[in-house]
Design a protein around this motif. Structure first.
Motif, PDB file in Angstrom:
ATOM      1  N   ILE A  87      23.323  34.582  40.712  1.00  0.00           N
ATOM      2  CA  ILE A  87      24.332  34.291  41.727  1.00  0.00           C
ATOM      3  C   ILE A  87      25.673  34.638  41.104  1.00  0.00           C
ATOM      4  N   ALA A  88      26.324  35.663  41.659  1.00  0.00           N
ATOM      5  CA  ALA A  88      27.563  36.146  41.063  1.00  0.00           C
ATOM      6  C   ALA A  88      28.574  36.449  42.154  1.00  0.00           C
ATOM      7  N   SER A  89      29.826  36.192  41.836  1.00  0.00           N
ATOM      8  CA  SER A  89      30.911  36.548  42.740  1.00  0.00           C
ATOM      9  C   SER A  89      32.162  36.738  41.913  1.00  0.00           C
ATOM     10  N   ARG A  90      32.979  37.724  42.291  1.00  0.00           N
ATOM     11  CA  ARG A  90      34.277  37.876  41.639  1.00  0.00           C
ATOM     12  C   ARG A  90      35.378  37.310  42.518  1.00  0.00           C
ATOM     13  N   GLU A  91      34.971  36.782  43.670  1.00  0.00           N
ATOM     14  CA  GLU A  91      35.949  36.228  44.620  1.00  0.00           C
ATOM     15  C   GLU A  91      36.139  34.730  44.395  1.00  0.00           C
ATOM     16  N   VAL A  92      35.964  34.305  43.166  1.00  0.00           N
ATOM     17  CA  VAL A  92      36.198  32.898  42.802  1.00  0.00           C
ATOM     18  C   VAL A  92      36.977  32.871  41.497  1.00  0.00           C
ATOM     19  N   SER A  93      37.587  31.718  41.220  1.00  0.00           N
ATOM     20  CA  SER A  93      38.424  31.590  40.021  1.00  0.00           C
ATOM     21  C   SER A  93      37.623  31.554  38.730  1.00  0.00           C
ATOM     22  N   ASN A 128      45.787  26.767  34.725  1.00  0.00           N
ATOM     23  CA  ASN A 128      46.416  25.752  35.575  1.00  0.00           C
ATOM     24  C   ASN A 128      47.035  26.350  36.845  1.00  0.00           C
ATOM     25  N   PHE A 129      46.191  27.052  37.592  1.00  0.00           N
ATOM     26  CA  PHE A 129      46.545  27.617  38.910  1.00  0.00           C
ATOM     27  C   PHE A 129      47.564  28.750  38.830  1.00  0.00           C
ATOM     28  N   SER A 130      47.593  29.492  37.708  1.00  0.00           N
ATOM     29  CA  SER A 130      48.543  30.608  37.688  1.00  0.00           C
ATOM     30  C   SER A 130      47.877  31.972  37.833  1.00  0.00           C
ATOM     31  N   ASN A 131      46.577  32.092  37.601  1.00  0.00           N
ATOM     32  CA  ASN A 131      45.930  33.390  37.870  1.00  0.00           C
ATOM     33  C   ASN A 131      44.519  33.204  38.436  1.00  0.00           C
ATOM     34  N   SER A 132      43.973  34.253  39.025  1.00  0.00           N
ATOM     35  CA  SER A 132      42.648  34.265  39.675  1.00  0.00           C
ATOM     36  C   SER A 132      42.453  33.082  40.612  1.00  0.00           C
TER      37      SER A 132
END
Ligand SMILES: [Mn+2]
Length: 341
Positions: free
Chosen positions: A135-141, A182-186
């Protein structure tokens, strides 16, 4: 609110599992530690006899994530117990890496194991052959975010994070928080949805932030200052910055694993810098390479082409097997070859 993931095969595999190993990559970050802890606690809740496994030691600011009831076995510190756990496992859950080579000393034992293997990952191009389910996705952080959405789909959780143990929720939050810096990338819309759901379910965001980011030594901060003042080099024609950290310098500043975490991001706050590299000499003798970039500059290709590694477009890593005093010349040469100027 999250991505649609078909968990039916995974759910069947978990139902059949009796003894499982949950493992992540060498040089574990918060996502590696968080994802194996969260996965392990969920499996334990379903009655699986679980062993948590890492190829090498974790940074000391992450040790609190590991639950007392399920201590993490470190292969490099306790090889016999780690190998025994793999030999006994009927199921192996791999998290936060795209290929078994990232488990280093555990790669061969894992390849030779006849256990059913599952991979949950958010990097590019997963190795498929060893795994019964990927199970893989690049659309997650992060792997922790992907795991969170997987767990939300599980029939026993049914979209309610409060049905998971608090330690599992904390671990998921730590992995997402560290992989996004801390919410700055991806960060994706689903990342905020996950954070929101976890906080609503009782995760203490501020406490976790303190325990992960604000627990370093004075010497670590002085090392950061020294690197930025005396070691950071700019290469203006490529919009690049690099720092080289030697073993001697690490010893002079009482370096402990995890101390240089995040240093590679610092030069990116300079307007002209689009690409930052940190080269760290290791006690084993090779050079650990960390690469970061701003949107529009691809360090994954650079890591694959020149640094025996890979990762994401804006965050990648690798290794060099050359003496530390040859690193600067090699890096400049790789920039010239890669960007062709
Ligand atoms: Mn990750």
């Amino acid at each position: 609110m999250g991505p649609d993931i078909d968990v039916s095969t995974l759910n069947r595999i978990i139902s059949a599992a009796k003894k499982a190993v949950v493992v992540s990559h060498h040089s574990p970050d918060g996502d590696a530690v968080g994802s194996i802890v969260a996965c392990g606690l969920y499996l334990a809740g379903r009655g699986v006899d679980v062993k948590l496994l890492l190829p090498g030691a974790m940074p000391c600011n992450l040790t609190f994530v590991a639950p007392e009831a399920h201590p993490i076995l470190i292969h490099e510190e306790n090889p016999d117990a780690a190998l025994a756990a793999i030999a006994a496992a009927d199921t192996v859950f791999c998290l936060d890496f795209s290929g078994l080579s990232r488990t280093e000393g555990l790669e061969q034992p894992l390849r030779e194991s006849r256990a059913v293997k599952v991979l949950v990952d958010h990097h590019a191009s997963q190795e498929k052959e060893p795994f019964a389910e990927v199970i893989a996705s690049r659309e997650v952080s992060s792997a922790c975010e992907l795991l969170f959405w997987i767990l939300m789909q599980m029939p026993d959780v049914a979209g309610d994070p409060a049905r998971l143990p608090q330690r599992c929720l904390d671990a998921l939050y730590v992995g997402m928080m560290t992989d996004t810096n801390n919410f700055s990338n991806s960060v994706f819309p689903t990342t905020f949805a996950m954070a929101s759901a976890l906080i609503a379910a009782g995760v203490d965001k501020t406490a976790l932030q303190q325990r992960v980011f604000n627990v370093f030594s004075e010497q670590r901060m002085r090392l950061m200052g020294y690197l930025l003042k005396d070691k950071m080099q700019l290469v203006p024609q490529y919009g690049a910055a690099y720092m080289i950290l030697t073993e001697a310098e690490k010893q002079a500043y009482n370096y402990v694993p995890g101390d240089s975490e995040g240093f590679v991001n610092l030069p990116l706050s300079i307007g002209e810098v689009r690409l930052s590299a940190l080269f760290t000499e290791t006690p084993e003798g090779y050079i650990r390479v960390s690469l970061r970039s701003k949107i529009g500059t691809d360090v994954n290709a650079l890591a694959r082409g020149f640094f025996n590694g890979g990762g994401h477009i804006n965050a990648a890593g690798g290794r060099l097997y050359i003496p530390v005093d040859e690193v600067a010349a090699y890096f400049l040469d790789s920039l010239q070859k890669h960007f062709g100027r």
